[in-house]
Design a protein around this motif. Structure first.
Motif, short mmCIF file in Angstrom:
data_model
loop_
_atom_site.label_atom_id
_atom_site.label_comp_id
_atom_site.label_asym_id
_atom_site.label_seq_id
_atom_site.Cartn_x
_atom_site.Cartn_y
_atom_site.Cartn_z
N ARG A 125 -10.13 16.27 12.57
CA ARG A 125 -10.39 15.03 12.64
C ARG A 125 -9.32 13.98 11.90
O ARG A 125 -9.50 13.79 10.78
CB ARG A 125 -11.94 14.61 12.01
N LYS A 126 -8.47 13.71 12.81
CA LYS A 126 -7.35 12.83 12.16
C LYS A 126 -7.78 11.50 11.83
O LYS A 126 -8.48 10.78 12.53
CB LYS A 126 -6.05 12.62 12.92
N VAL A 127 -7.09 10.78 10.66
CA VAL A 127 -7.62 9.34 10.38
C VAL A 127 -6.08 8.79 10.27
O VAL A 127 -5.19 9.10 9.51
CB VAL A 127 -8.33 9.30 9.08
N ASN A 128 -5.88 7.73 11.19
CA ASN A 128 -4.79 6.71 11.17
C ASN A 128 -5.16 5.39 10.61
O ASN A 128 -6.17 4.93 11.01
CB ASN A 128 -3.88 6.76 12.40
N ILE A 129 -4.56 4.76 9.66
CA ILE A 129 -4.68 3.55 9.14
C ILE A 129 -3.50 2.55 9.49
O ILE A 129 -2.43 2.93 8.98
CB ILE A 129 -5.22 3.42 7.82
N ILE A 130 -3.82 1.66 10.14
CA ILE A 130 -2.60 0.57 10.91
C ILE A 130 -2.95 -0.70 10.20
O ILE A 130 -4.09 -1.33 10.52
CB ILE A 130 -2.41 0.76 12.29
N PHE A 131 -2.30 -1.11 9.31
CA PHE A 131 -2.58 -2.64 8.90
C PHE A 131 -1.32 -3.46 8.81
O PHE A 131 -0.06 -2.96 8.48
CB PHE A 131 -3.21 -2.40 7.55
N GLU A 132 -1.37 -4.75 8.89
CA GLU A 132 -0.65 -5.61 8.58
C GLU A 132 -0.71 -6.40 7.50
O GLU A 132 -1.94 -6.69 7.00
CB GLU A 132 -0.71 -6.65 9.80
N THR A 133 0.40 -6.66 6.45
CA THR A 133 0.18 -7.04 5.20
C THR A 133 1.15 -7.86 4.72
O THR A 133 2.31 -7.63 5.37
CB THR A 133 -0.05 -5.92 4.11
N HIS A 134 1.15 -8.97 3.86
CA HIS A 134 2.04 -9.71 3.03
C HIS A 134 2.07 -9.31 1.74
O HIS A 134 2.62 -9.88 0.99
CB HIS A 134 1.83 -11.20 3.32
N SER A 135 1.47 -8.30 1.47
CA SER A 135 1.23 -7.76 0.01
C SER A 135 2.13 -6.57 -0.52
O SER A 135 2.24 -5.59 0.10
CB SER A 135 -0.09 -7.30 -0.33
N LYS A 136 3.05 -7.27 -1.37
CA LYS A 136 4.22 -6.19 -2.14
C LYS A 136 3.51 -5.18 -2.86
O LYS A 136 3.72 -4.14 -2.98
CB LYS A 136 5.17 -6.91 -2.93
N THR A 137 2.18 -5.61 -3.40
CA THR A 137 1.50 -4.77 -4.26
C THR A 137 0.87 -3.62 -3.70
O THR A 137 0.90 -2.61 -4.15
CB THR A 137 0.15 -5.60 -4.90
N MET A 138 0.29 -3.83 -2.39
CA MET A 138 -0.16 -2.79 -1.53
C MET A 138 1.07 -1.67 -1.36
O MET A 138 0.74 -0.48 -1.30
CB MET A 138 -0.87 -3.43 -0.34
N ILE A 139 2.18 -2.37 -0.75
CA ILE A 139 3.27 -1.23 -0.41
C ILE A 139 3.64 -0.66 -1.53
O ILE A 139 4.01 0.61 -1.56
CB ILE A 139 4.36 -2.12 0.05
N ASP A 140 3.80 -1.26 -2.83
CA ASP A 140 4.22 -0.50 -4.04
C ASP A 140 2.93 0.60 -4.24
O ASP A 140 3.31 1.68 -4.86
CB ASP A 140 4.29 -1.57 -5.07
N ALA A 141 1.83 0.17 -4.07
CA ALA A 141 0.66 1.18 -4.65
C ALA A 141 0.95 2.50 -3.76
O ALA A 141 0.81 3.48 -4.14
CB ALA A 141 -0.57 0.59 -4.32
N ILE A 142 1.16 2.45 -2.32
CA ILE A 142 1.25 3.39 -1.33
C ILE A 142 2.49 4.16 -1.68
O ILE A 142 2.53 5.56 -1.91
CB ILE A 142 1.07 2.84 -0.07
N GLY A 143 3.61 3.61 -2.26
CA GLY A 143 4.62 4.28 -2.71
C GLY A 143 4.46 5.11 -4.15
O GLY A 143 4.87 6.14 -3.91
N ASP A 144 3.56 4.58 -4.94
CA ASP A 144 3.28 5.39 -6.17
C ASP A 144 2.52 6.45 -5.68
O ASP A 144 2.78 7.72 -6.21
CB ASP A 144 2.59 4.27 -7.23
N PHE A 145 1.54 6.17 -4.73
CA PHE A 145 0.54 7.35 -4.40
C PHE A 145 1.81 8.68 -3.81
O PHE A 145 1.37 9.82 -4.00
CB PHE A 145 -0.43 6.92 -3.28
N ILE A 146 2.40 8.08 -2.96
CA ILE A 146 3.26 9.21 -2.18
C ILE A 146 4.13 10.05 -3.33
O ILE A 146 4.37 11.23 -3.14
CB ILE A 146 4.31 8.40 -1.06
N GLU A 147 4.53 9.21 -4.37
CA GLU A 147 5.48 9.95 -5.20
C GLU A 147 4.52 11.01 -6.06
O GLU A 147 4.93 12.07 -6.21
CB GLU A 147 6.08 9.00 -6.32
N GLU A 148 3.21 10.49 -6.29
CA GLU A 148 2.41 11.41 -7.09
C GLU A 148 2.07 12.77 -6.15
O GLU A 148 1.85 13.63 -6.99
CB GLU A 148 1.12 10.55 -7.75
#
Length: 528
Positions: free
Chosen positions: A462-485
Motif C-alpha cells: 500500500r504505497k503512500v504519496n504525499i504531494i504538496f505545494e508550499t512556501h515554507s523553507k522550514t518544511m523543506i529543511d525539515a524533510i532534508g534533515d529527515f532524509i539525512e537521518e
C-alpha cells in the motif's frame, strides 16, 4: 501513478520540452505566486471530481473540489492552439481471459496522452495516444481512425462514453456484409446461386455474421482485418491445417489478448500444432496486431485504473473551514474528511472509543496535542484540544489548530485507522499550503510526519504519496534533515516553478544523502 504532465493548460505551453513531474513518496512544488503550482497540483482533484460526477465529457472543470472555470478559462490564452493535453505514466495490470491470477509480473508500463477540445461549450475528447508494450497506438475520435505506429487503420468502430470514465471507450459496430472477407463473399454468392430460396441464404448469412460478432465482442476484439493478418502469419506454420477458416479465426480471437511477445509465443504453441517455431519477427508482428485488435480491453483497463487512482486521492484545499464553538448533532455517517475540513467535527464524533484513543495517542506522540469530543446531554457538542495538560475549546486555540487538524486527522484516518489501514489500495495525499497559519515549529513537525508516513509505506504493497505545494523553507529543511537521518535521498523530489514571458517553466531539484538540495537556485527564498 508514476508521472504527470499538462500542456496548454493555464500558463503551461505545449512543447515536448515540457517536463514530466515524477511522483515520489514526497513530492514538493515550490515557486512564486501565480507561477503554475496550483494549476498543476489541482489536476489531481480535477481527475477525482470528473470521475465521481456523471459528466458529459472527460473533465469537469467546476465541481466539488476545484474550480477551473470552464475550458475557455483553463486553456492557455497566450497560444493559438485549441487543445489541452493531460499526460500520464503508470503501470497497468490487465486481467484478461488467459490469466487466471493477477500477478505482479503482468503489470505493463503505459504512457497516456489525452487531448481535449471545446465544442459548443462542451469539453470533448479529440484524441488519445497510448504507448503500450513498445507500441504506439492513437485514436482520433473525430474521424474514428486508429493508428498503430503511425500506420492508419480504418475500422468500423463505435465510440461511447461510459459513466465514471475519463476517456471514451470503443467497440465494434454491428457486423454486416462489409465485415465479410472476399473469399466469404464468394462462398455465399456461389451458395446463393444454388439455393431455390434466397431468403434462406440471407438467414444463414445473418446467423454466420452473428456468431462471428459474438466471438469478437466476448473477447474484446475489434477488427476482422487485423485477425486475418494474424491468420495469414500463422497459417503457413500450422501442421496439416484442417480447421475451417471460421473455426481457425475463432481460435485466434479466443486465445490471444493483450499479451507480451513471450506470452503470445507460449499461447500459440499450446493452441495450434506448429510445424516450425515462429520467428521473433513474426511474434513481434502478431504482438503489434494484438495491441490494436484488443484495444477495447486496453482502454477499459486504463479507465478502470484511472477510476481506482482517483479514489486514492485525498485532497486538502488551502482555505480550510474555521473552527466553531459548538456543532449540531447529525445522524450522518462520515468516512472521509472533505477537502475543506468542514465535516471534521462530525467525523471525530463518529469515531469509536477505541479509534479515538488511538488517534489521541498518535497525535500526542507526533504533534504534542490531542483532541476529544466530550459527551453531552444537549443537542450540540464541541471539539476540545488538550496541550500541555490544558484543555480548551478549539475556537479558543488560535486559527492554526483549525487549519492543521483536517490534515492531521486525514493522515491518521487513512494510514493508521484500524478500519482503513487494512485496505491494500495506495494513497495519494494532495495538499495546498499545509503550513498556513502554523508556527515554524509545527511546520517542521508536520513535514517530518509527512516524511515518516511516506517512508513507512514506501516498501509496502500500500504505497503512500504525499504531494504538496508550499512556501515554507522550514518544511523543506525539515524533510532534508529527515532524509539525512534516515539515509533515504530517493524519498523526495522538489519541483521549482518559474514563469517567464507568461509561460511556466519547471526545474527538478532533489536531496542528496546529506539532506542537502541539489540543483537549487541560490537565494530562492530570500528573493535575491
Amino acid at each position: 501513478m508514476k508521472s504527470i504532465r499538462v500542456r496548454n493548460l493555464r500558463s503551461f505551453n505545449n512543447t515536448s520540452e515540457q517536463p514530466f513531474i515524477n511522483i515520489k513518496p514526497i513530492t514538493i512544488f515550490v515557486g512564486k505566486n501565480s507561477c503554475g503550482k496550483s494549476s498543476l497540483l489541482r489536476t489531481f482533484p480535477l481527475l477525482r471530481q470528473s470521475v465521481e460526477a456523471n459528466t458529459s465529457g472527460p473533465f469537469l472543470w467546476y465541481g466539488d473540489y476545484v474550480d477551473y472555470g470552464a475550458f475557455s478559462e483553463a486553456i492557455n490564452k497566450n497560444t493559438t492552439e485549441e487543445s489541452i493535453f493531460f499526460d500520464y505514466k503508470f503501470d497497468l495490470a490487465i486481467y484478461n481471459k488467459n490469466s487466471f491470477i493477477r500477478r505482479e509480473s503482468q503489470t505493463r508500463p503505459v504512457e497516456l496522452s489525452i487531448e481535449v477540445i471545446e465544442k459548443n461549450k462542451r469539453t470533448i475528447a479529440k484524441s488519445i495516444k497510448i504507448k503500450f508494450n513498445n507500441t504506439d497506438i492513437s485514436i482520433d475520435y473525430s474521424t474514428r481512425n486508429i493508428y498503430i505506429d503511425d500506420v492508419k487503420l480504418l475500422s468500423q468502430i463505435y465510440i461511447y462514453s461510459p459513466s465514471n470514465a475519463i476517456i471514451p471507450e470503443i467497440s465494434i459496430e454491428d457486423f454486416d456484409n462489409d465485415n465479410l472477407h472476399d473469399f466469404e463473399r464468394t462462398t455465399f454468392s456461389n451458395s446463393i446461386l444454388n439455393e431455390d430460396d434466397e431468403g434462406d441464404e440471407d438467414d444463414e448469412l445473418l446467423i454466420y455474421l452473428s456468431e462471428i460478432e459474438d466471438t469478437y465482442r466476448s473477447n474484446s476484439a475489434i477488427s476482422r482485418d487485423i485477425t486475418l493478418k494474424i491468420a495469414n502469419i500463422l497459417f503457413n506454420t500450422i501442421e496439416k491445417p484442417t480447421l475451417k477458416y471460421d473455426d481457425f479465426e475463432n481460435s485466434i480471437v479466443s486465445s490471444l489478448s493483450l499479451l507480451d511477445p513471450a506470452e503470445i509465443k507460449k499461447i500459440l504453441s499450446s493452441t495450434f500444432q506448429l510445424n516450425r517455431e515462429l520467428t521473433d519477427s513474426e511474434i513481434n508482428e502478431i504482438h503489434r496486431l494484438c495491441c490494436i485488435n484488443y484495444l477495447p480491453l486496453l482502454i477499459e483497463s486504463i479507465n478502470s485504473y484511472l477510476n481506482q487512482f482517483t479514489k486514492s486521492i485525498k485532497y486538502v484545499a488551502p482555505l480550510r473551514a474555521t473552527a466553531e464553538r459548538f456543532y449540531r448533532f447529525q445522524d450522518l455517517r462520515v468516512e472521509e474528511i472533505d477537502h475543506t475540513g468542514s465535516n471534521l467535527a462530525m467525523l471525530l464524533r463518529n469515531l469509536h472509543l477505541a479509534e479515538m484513543k488511538r488517534f489521541q495517542e498518535w497525535s500526542q506522540k507526533n504533534f504534542g496535542f490531542y483532541v476529544s469530543v466530550p459527551e453531552t446531554n444537549s443537542l450540540h457538542y464541541e471539539i476540545k484540544v488538550t496541550i500541555d495538560n490544558e484543555t480548551q475549546n478549539i475556537s479558543d486555540m488560535g486559527f492554526g489548530f483549525s487549519q492543521i487538524l483536517p490534515i492531521v486527522t486525514t493522515l491518521w484516518l487513512e494510514t493508521s485507522s484500524p478500519r482503513l489501514r487494512r485496505r491494500r489500495t495506495s494513497l495519494t495525499f494532495v495538499l495546498e499550503q499545509p503550513e498556513l497559519h502554523l508556527h515554524p515549529e509545527y511546520q517542521a513537525i508536520l513535514a517530518r510526519v509527512f516524511a515518516s508516513v511516506a517512508l513507512n509505506y514506501n516498501n509496502t504493497i500500500r504505497k503512500v504519496n504525499i504531494i504538496f505545494e508550499t512556501h515554507s523553507k522550514t518544511m523543506i529543511d525539515a524533510i532534508g534533515d529527515f532524509i539525512e537521518e534516515n539515509n533515504c535521498p530517493s524519498l523526495a523530489a522538489i519541483y521549482i516553478f518559474n514563469k517567464e514571458d507568461k509561460i511556466t517553466n519547471v526545474i527538478e531539484s532533489k536531496f542528496d544523502e546529506d539532506g542537502d538540495l541539489v540543483n537549487w537556485p541560490i537565494g530562492f527564498f530570500s528573493g535575491r
